[in-house]
Design a protein around this motif. Structure first.
Motif, PDB file in Angstrom:
ATOM      1  N   LEU A   1       0.843  -1.190   0.000  1.00  0.00           N
ATOM      2  CA  LEU A   1       0.000   0.000   0.000  1.00  0.00           C
ATOM      3  C   LEU A   1       0.882   1.244   0.000  1.00  0.00           C
ATOM      4  O   LEU A   1       1.653   1.466   0.926  1.00  0.00           O
ATOM      5  CB  LEU A   1      -0.880  -0.037   1.256  1.00  0.00           C
ATOM      6  CG  LEU A   1      -1.852   1.073   1.533  1.00  0.00           C
ATOM      7  CD1 LEU A   1      -2.862   1.218   0.409  1.00  0.00           C
ATOM      8  CD2 LEU A   1      -2.566   0.811   2.854  1.00  0.00           C
TER       9      LEU A   1
ATOM     10  N   LEU B   1       1.042   5.211   0.199  1.00  0.00           N
ATOM     11  CA  LEU B   1       0.205   6.304   0.689  1.00  0.00           C
ATOM     12  C   LEU B   1       0.854   7.649   0.409  1.00  0.00           C
ATOM     13  O   LEU B   1       2.069   7.753   0.286  1.00  0.00           O
ATOM     14  CB  LEU B   1      -0.020   6.163   2.199  1.00  0.00           C
ATOM     15  CG  LEU B   1      -0.756   4.919   2.657  1.00  0.00           C
ATOM     16  CD1 LEU B   1      -0.890   4.923   4.175  1.00  0.00           C
ATOM     17  CD2 LEU B   1      -2.113   4.800   2.003  1.00  0.00           C
TER      18      LEU B   1
ATOM     19  N   ILE C   1      -1.442  -1.379  -4.232  1.00  0.00           N
ATOM     20  CA  ILE C   1      -2.559  -0.447  -4.075  1.00  0.00           C
ATOM     21  C   ILE C   1      -2.061   0.978  -3.943  1.00  0.00           C
ATOM     22  O   ILE C   1      -1.241   1.284  -3.071  1.00  0.00           O
ATOM     23  CB  ILE C   1      -3.389  -0.818  -2.823  1.00  0.00           C
ATOM     24  CG1 ILE C   1      -3.857  -2.268  -2.897  1.00  0.00           C
ATOM     25  CG2 ILE C   1      -4.558   0.141  -2.645  1.00  0.00           C
ATOM     26  CD1 ILE C   1      -4.238  -2.852  -1.559  1.00  0.00           C
TER      27      ILE C   1
ATOM     28  N   GLY D   1      -2.964   3.915  -2.421  1.00  0.00           N
ATOM     29  CA  GLY D   1      -3.880   4.353  -1.373  1.00  0.00           C
ATOM     30  C   GLY D   1      -4.030   5.857  -1.305  1.00  0.00           C
ATOM     31  O   GLY D   1      -4.953   6.355  -0.657  1.00  0.00           O
TER      32      GLY D   1
ATOM     33  N   LEU E   1      -9.714   2.890   3.076  1.00  0.00           N
ATOM     34  CA  LEU E   1      -8.748   1.802   2.995  1.00  0.00           C
ATOM     35  C   LEU E   1      -9.111   0.625   3.905  1.00  0.00           C
ATOM     36  O   LEU E   1      -8.499  -0.438   3.808  1.00  0.00           O
ATOM     37  CB  LEU E   1      -7.352   2.312   3.362  1.00  0.00           C
ATOM     38  CG  LEU E   1      -6.750   3.333   2.404  1.00  0.00           C
ATOM     39  CD1 LEU E   1      -5.488   3.947   3.013  1.00  0.00           C
ATOM     40  CD2 LEU E   1      -6.434   2.695   1.064  1.00  0.00           C
TER      41      LEU E   1
ATOM     42  N   TYR F   1      -9.237  -3.091   2.705  1.00  0.00           N
ATOM     43  CA  TYR F   1      -7.956  -3.759   2.448  1.00  0.00           C
ATOM     44  C   TYR F   1      -7.389  -4.370   3.720  1.00  0.00           C
ATOM     45  O   TYR F   1      -6.749  -5.415   3.684  1.00  0.00           O
ATOM     46  CB  TYR F   1      -6.942  -2.783   1.839  1.00  0.00           C
ATOM     47  CG  TYR F   1      -7.355  -2.283   0.484  1.00  0.00           C
ATOM     48  CD1 TYR F   1      -7.372  -3.124  -0.622  1.00  0.00           C
ATOM     49  CD2 TYR F   1      -7.740  -0.963   0.300  1.00  0.00           C
ATOM     50  CE1 TYR F   1      -7.757  -2.675  -1.872  1.00  0.00           C
ATOM     51  CE2 TYR F   1      -8.124  -0.496  -0.952  1.00  0.00           C
ATOM     52  CZ  TYR F   1      -8.137  -1.356  -2.029  1.00  0.00           C
ATOM     53  OH  TYR F   1      -8.521  -0.898  -3.258  1.00  0.00           O
TER      54      TYR F   1
ATOM     55  N   ILE G   1       3.208  -1.138   4.021  1.00  0.00           N
ATOM     56  CA  ILE G   1       2.845   0.248   3.712  1.00  0.00           C
ATOM     57  C   ILE G   1       4.110   1.062   3.472  1.00  0.00           C
ATOM     58  O   ILE G   1       5.071   0.950   4.241  1.00  0.00           O
ATOM     59  CB  ILE G   1       2.033   0.869   4.874  1.00  0.00           C
ATOM     60  CG1 ILE G   1       0.739   0.075   5.095  1.00  0.00           C
ATOM     61  CG2 ILE G   1       1.743   2.349   4.609  1.00  0.00           C
ATOM     62  CD1 ILE G   1       0.018   0.411   6.380  1.00  0.00           C
TER      63      ILE G   1
END
Length: 163
Positions: free
Chosen positions: A6, A8, A39, A41, A48, A51, A60
């Protein structure tokens, strides 16, 4: 799929978007077996949550204020993931701390969460990440790949560049 990566961040705020830029590079250059969902994000906040319910392992990548020099990379696991996300930019800002709290509230925390964070240099308006952070992107990718391999995910570099 057993795991997700993920990315971000807000790509309109220079280094704040490093997570998104990094996962896009991973998507272009790597393949995984078993498959891993990658992903973007962005700034989705509580959107989120599905997920976190779907995957048992989530890695992440994000800009994190460690209070260190620009480009410092830190790895957060287990209970340490909440520490740097307790402060907010405003009362309307929904961050990872809120997501983790919501997960715990409804009992849907993934078995493993790893955050690879990098100290941003600039979160001013702008589409390009700073040179200092851009130079560290291969390090972020290398750490991500090492952690995926620790989860018994085979990672294959599709391009000739080595990290």
């Amino acid at each position: 799929m057993p795991a997700a990566i993920l990315g971000l961040g807000n790509i309109l705020l220079r280094d704040e978007g490093v997570g998104v830029h990094t996962i896009n590079k991973i998507r272009e250059e790597w393949s995984f077996s078993p498959a891993v969902e990658i992903i973007d994000g962005g700034t989705l906040g509580l959107d989120l949550l599905p997920y976190f319910e779907k995957y048992s392992k989530i890695l992440i990548i994000d800009a994190v204020d460690f209070g260190k020099e620009a480009g410092h990379i830190g790895l957060l696991k287990d209970e340490d993931v909440l520490k740097p996300f307790s402060k907010k930019l405003s009362v309307h800002h929904v961050g990872l701390g809120d997501i983790f709290f919501a997960c715990q509230l409804v009992g849907m925390k993934p078995a493993e969460i790893i955050i690879i964070g990098i100290q941003p240099k600039s979160i001013d308006m702008g589409l390009e990440i700073t040179e200092e952070i851009s130079r560290k992107m291969p390090d972020l990718i290398k750490i991500a790949i090492e952690n995926l391999e620790n989860w018994d995910i085979r990672c294959v570099l599709r391009s000739p560049q080595r990290y």
